[in-house]
Design a protein around this motif. Sequence first.
Motif, PDB file in Angstrom:
ATOM      1  N   ALA A 111       0.826  -1.205   0.000  1.00 39.06           N
ATOM      2  CA  ALA A 111       0.000   0.000   0.000  1.00 39.06           C
ATOM      3  C   ALA A 111       0.860   1.254   0.000  1.00 39.06           C
ATOM      4  N   ILE A 112       2.160   1.102   0.261  1.00 39.66           N
ATOM      5  CA  ILE A 112       3.073   2.248   0.238  1.00 39.66           C
ATOM      6  C   ILE A 112       3.917   2.117  -1.023  1.00 39.66           C
ATOM      7  N   PRO A 113       4.031   3.191  -1.817  1.00 41.20           N
ATOM      8  CA  PRO A 113       4.874   3.087  -3.008  1.00 41.20           C
ATOM      9  C   PRO A 113       6.288   2.652  -2.623  1.00 41.20           C
ATOM     10  N   ALA A 114       6.860   1.698  -3.403  1.00 40.57           N
ATOM     11  CA  ALA A 114       8.141   1.095  -3.030  1.00 40.57           C
ATOM     12  C   ALA A 114       9.241   2.143  -2.855  1.00 40.57           C
ATOM     13  N   LEU A 115       9.280   3.112  -3.778  1.00 36.22           N
ATOM     14  CA  LEU A 115      10.354   4.117  -3.706  1.00 36.22           C
ATOM     15  C   LEU A 115      10.248   4.941  -2.428  1.00 36.22           C
ATOM     16  N   ILE A 116       9.018   5.316  -2.066  1.00 33.17           N
ATOM     17  CA  ILE A 116       8.818   6.139  -0.876  1.00 33.17           C
ATOM     18  C   ILE A 116       9.232   5.355   0.370  1.00 33.17           C
ATOM     19  N   LEU A 117       8.801   4.093   0.438  1.00 31.66           N
ATOM     20  CA  LEU A 117       9.148   3.275   1.598  1.00 31.66           C
ATOM     21  C   LEU A 117      10.661   3.079   1.676  1.00 31.66           C
ATOM     22  N   ALA A 118      11.277   2.836   0.506  1.00 28.34           N
ATOM     23  CA  ALA A 118      12.729   2.660   0.491  1.00 28.34           C
ATOM     24  C   ALA A 118      13.421   3.924   0.979  1.00 28.34           C
ATOM     25  N   LEU A 119      12.927   5.091   0.577  1.00 32.66           N
ATOM     26  CA  LEU A 119      13.548   6.346   1.013  1.00 32.66           C
ATOM     27  C   LEU A 119      13.423   6.510   2.521  1.00 32.66           C
ATOM     28  N   VAL A 120      12.234   6.165   3.055  1.00 34.13           N
ATOM     29  CA  VAL A 120      12.039   6.288   4.506  1.00 34.13           C
ATOM     30  C   VAL A 120      13.029   5.377   5.241  1.00 34.13           C
ATOM     31  N   ILE A 121      13.167   4.130   4.746  1.00 35.51           N
ATOM     32  CA  ILE A 121      14.066   3.191   5.424  1.00 35.51           C
ATOM     33  C   ILE A 121      15.516   3.646   5.293  1.00 35.51           C
ATOM     34  N   LEU A 122      15.895   4.116   4.104  1.00 36.60           N
ATOM     35  CA  LEU A 122      17.289   4.493   3.875  1.00 36.60           C
ATOM     36  C   LEU A 122      17.668   5.772   4.613  1.00 36.60           C
ATOM     37  N   SER A 123      16.663   6.511   5.115  1.00 37.32           N
ATOM     38  CA  SER A 123      17.018   7.699   5.886  1.00 37.32           C
ATOM     39  C   SER A 123      17.483   7.318   7.282  1.00 37.32           C
ATOM     40  N   VAL A 124      17.266   6.075   7.687  1.00 30.41           N
ATOM     41  CA  VAL A 124      17.685   5.631   9.015  1.00 30.41           C
ATOM     42  C   VAL A 124      18.918   4.741   8.930  1.00 30.41           C
ATOM     43  N   LEU A 125      18.925   3.826   7.948  1.00 30.52           N
ATOM     44  CA  LEU A 125      20.015   2.847   7.871  1.00 30.52           C
ATOM     45  C   LEU A 125      21.207   3.425   7.134  1.00 30.52           C
ATOM     46  N   PRO A 126      22.405   2.929   7.426  1.00 30.40           N
ATOM     47  CA  PRO A 126      23.569   3.331   6.647  1.00 30.40           C
ATOM     48  C   PRO A 126      23.424   2.797   5.223  1.00 30.40           C
TER      49      PRO A 126
ATOM     50  N   GLY B 289       6.671  11.193   3.680  1.00 29.97           N
ATOM     51  CA  GLY B 289       6.367   9.821   3.277  1.00 29.97           C
ATOM     52  C   GLY B 289       4.910   9.488   3.532  1.00 29.97           C
ATOM     53  N   LEU B 290       4.400   9.927   4.681  1.00 31.72           N
ATOM     54  CA  LEU B 290       3.000   9.645   5.008  1.00 31.72           C
ATOM     55  C   LEU B 290       2.063  10.362   4.041  1.00 31.72           C
ATOM     56  N   ILE B 291       2.423  11.604   3.674  1.00 36.73           N
ATOM     57  CA  ILE B 291       1.565  12.344   2.738  1.00 36.73           C
ATOM     58  C   ILE B 291       1.530  11.640   1.384  1.00 36.73           C
ATOM     59  N   PHE B 292       2.713  11.216   0.898  1.00 34.13           N
ATOM     60  CA  PHE B 292       2.755  10.493  -0.377  1.00 34.13           C
ATOM     61  C   PHE B 292       1.923   9.213  -0.281  1.00 34.13           C
ATOM     62  N   ALA B 293       2.088   8.474   0.812  1.00 33.49           N
ATOM     63  CA  ALA B 293       1.337   7.227   0.969  1.00 33.49           C
ATOM     64  C   ALA B 293      -0.154   7.509   1.024  1.00 33.49           C
ATOM     65  N   ALA B 294      -0.552   8.621   1.679  1.00 32.46           N
ATOM     66  CA  ALA B 294      -1.971   8.954   1.799  1.00 32.46           C
ATOM     67  C   ALA B 294      -2.563   9.248   0.431  1.00 32.46           C
ATOM     68  N   VAL B 295      -1.827  10.008  -0.401  1.00 31.85           N
ATOM     69  CA  VAL B 295      -2.318  10.309  -1.747  1.00 31.85           C
ATOM     70  C   VAL B 295      -2.456   9.015  -2.543  1.00 31.85           C
ATOM     71  N   TYR B 296      -1.457   8.157  -2.413  1.00 28.15           N
ATOM     72  CA  TYR B 296      -1.437   6.886  -3.137  1.00 28.15           C
ATOM     73  C   TYR B 296      -2.637   6.026  -2.744  1.00 28.15           C
ATOM     74  N   ILE B 297      -2.861   5.900  -1.436  1.00 31.11           N
ATOM     75  CA  ILE B 297      -3.985   5.093  -0.963  1.00 31.11           C
ATOM     76  C   ILE B 297      -5.308   5.740  -1.365  1.00 31.11           C
ATOM     77  N   GLY B 298      -5.368   7.084  -1.261  1.00 32.57           N
ATOM     78  CA  GLY B 298      -6.585   7.801  -1.627  1.00 32.57           C
ATOM     79  C   GLY B 298      -6.986   7.523  -3.073  1.00 32.57           C
ATOM     80  N   LEU B 299      -5.991   7.573  -3.975  1.00 35.17           N
ATOM     81  CA  LEU B 299      -6.294   7.330  -5.390  1.00 35.17           C
ATOM     82  C   LEU B 299      -6.733   5.889  -5.614  1.00 35.17           C
ATOM     83  N   ASN B 300      -6.120   4.962  -4.864  1.00 33.25           N
ATOM     84  CA  ASN B 300      -6.523   3.564  -4.993  1.00 33.25           C
ATOM     85  C   ASN B 300      -7.961   3.354  -4.535  1.00 33.25           C
TER      86      ASN B 300
END
Lengths: 270, 318
Positions: A111-126, B289-300
């Motif tokens: 439900a989370i775009p892969a790129l966005i999730l990857a960016l969130v994770i990579l902001s924490v991990l080395p 990230g949450l805002i992007f995910a919210a838009v993504y889920i909203g469109l779905n």
Amino acid sequence: MRIPISALVGLFFTGAFFLAAIFAPLIAPYGMAEIVGGVWDPASSTHWLGTDAIGRDLLSRMIYGGQTTIFVASAATVLSFTLGSVLGFSAAVAGAWVDQGLSRMVDLVMAIPALILALVILSVLPVTLTVLILVMGLLDATRVFRLARAVAVDITVMDYVEAARLRGEGWAWIIFREILPNALSPLVAELGLRFIFAVLFISTLSFLGLGVQPPLADWGGIVKENSSGLVYGIPAALIPAFAIAALAISVNLVADWVLSRTTSLKGGRG
Amino acid sequence: MHPVLTLVVQRIALGLLLLLAVSAVIFLGVAALPGDTAQAILGQSATPQALANLRTEMGLDQPALTRYFNWLGGILTGDLGTSLSNRTDIAAAISQRLGNTLFLAGWAAVISVPLAILLGLLAARYNGRWPDKLISGATLSTISLPEFVVGYIVLYFLAVKWQLFPSVAMVFPGMGMMERLNAVILPVIVLVLVVLAHMMRMTRAAILNVMQSAYIETAELKGLTPMRVIWRHAFPNAVAPVVNVVMLNLAYLVVGVVVVEVVFVYPGMGQYLVDHVAKRDLPVVQAVGLIFAAVYIGLNIMADVISILANPRLRHPK
């Protein structure tokens, strides 16, 4: 068996890219980080593709960069396939709450775009190669899980699986000896597509400066390093861009061919 | 309550639940990862005292669950927290950029959706003949290209070689509409190219699927022109899958926009996100990230709702 011309072209270029990646140190005319010329020298007999933003030989960097790109993408694909298919088959075989739990977790991640999730994770991990491979592999495993589960659900209701269960075979036997051989062809076709996705993904991350870190090079990173030259009409950044496209298209051609073969064998139902 | 309305309400409630779960993944999942935020900010040489101070200041000494609920409560009341790297209010920094990003993605959607449907109809009309092959071939190559590659190819040829459009998408407050449009034209072209191919292929597939039906044969035998058969008989029955694909691609714009903004140095949300990932500014990354995910889920969700509404069997229950 007749191989269509498009698949032959695809096979040839895919093979060439992989060979160049494996034998990179033998083929590359210069070292990866060796400064051998001026800034953005045009192509010449000594530097076939010219030099890059700080005077390194672009052809050598392309060959070493291809090695990194292909290695990271292959490793991530192997990880996502192993994990995704084993979990997908297990979910289909176990059913009930194991299936529910795994499937809902995968839904959540997807439900989370892969790129966005990857960016969130990579902001924490080395940001190291290992972390990149793990993150990409795990994120992509969700897609493989979906496919593997869907294919395996159809197979688990077959009589021979039932027979194996009644014989008292364990999970491992059912997954690896009964389901895997029958689910292999759609999975192999998917393998190509997942590999392309991994190539595009690592290139995008590196392009954003959050993937492969200097001094290592990869194609996305080489685009980034040379992108400032574009405005002055120096097309160095387009060369790795075309390489990414060429690799993606040639793997795509092979995957298309495998896909059409497996679907025609299975009567249209992968 | 009308059964369709019940379905729609159910779908929306499910979507909100999903969004809540996603917020937990983005916050708690990241909190569970190995790595110490305070250490990451101050570096390896930080004194234990400085680390402890920063943790107290950021609330890192509290349990993750407490921090999560504080964060969630803040977001629901419009407080996105403060950025670690420059101590500014995230909500204030975002508001301008969110508008810019929506402007860019909005124009890309307005152009790509009708174009994709038109090309899809054409490809279905001339199925297997040269217009179809041309359109399909062109789309296959754009599918294999990552967004930033399309971006640089377009930039190199349209902005540098032929000098048609500006290479950097500069926008600022108080800019006129036409100037603004001229500035974003290249990123819009790139985004259109990125989503067009997939939408078009799926439109074509959906229509060809319907074309197999018996009533299409009837319409053809009645002597209707091929375009009329497609437009009046095939297309209305292909609306649900087409709308679904359109929505999924609009959701995909969310990802495309991140990369395209970086290519054209456009002051939007994507650029903001990428900058702060590099600075390891976790509060900003989580909020964006949450805002992007919210838009993504909203469109779905919207895709689901529209396909429920487009289904006459659900609209007129027995």
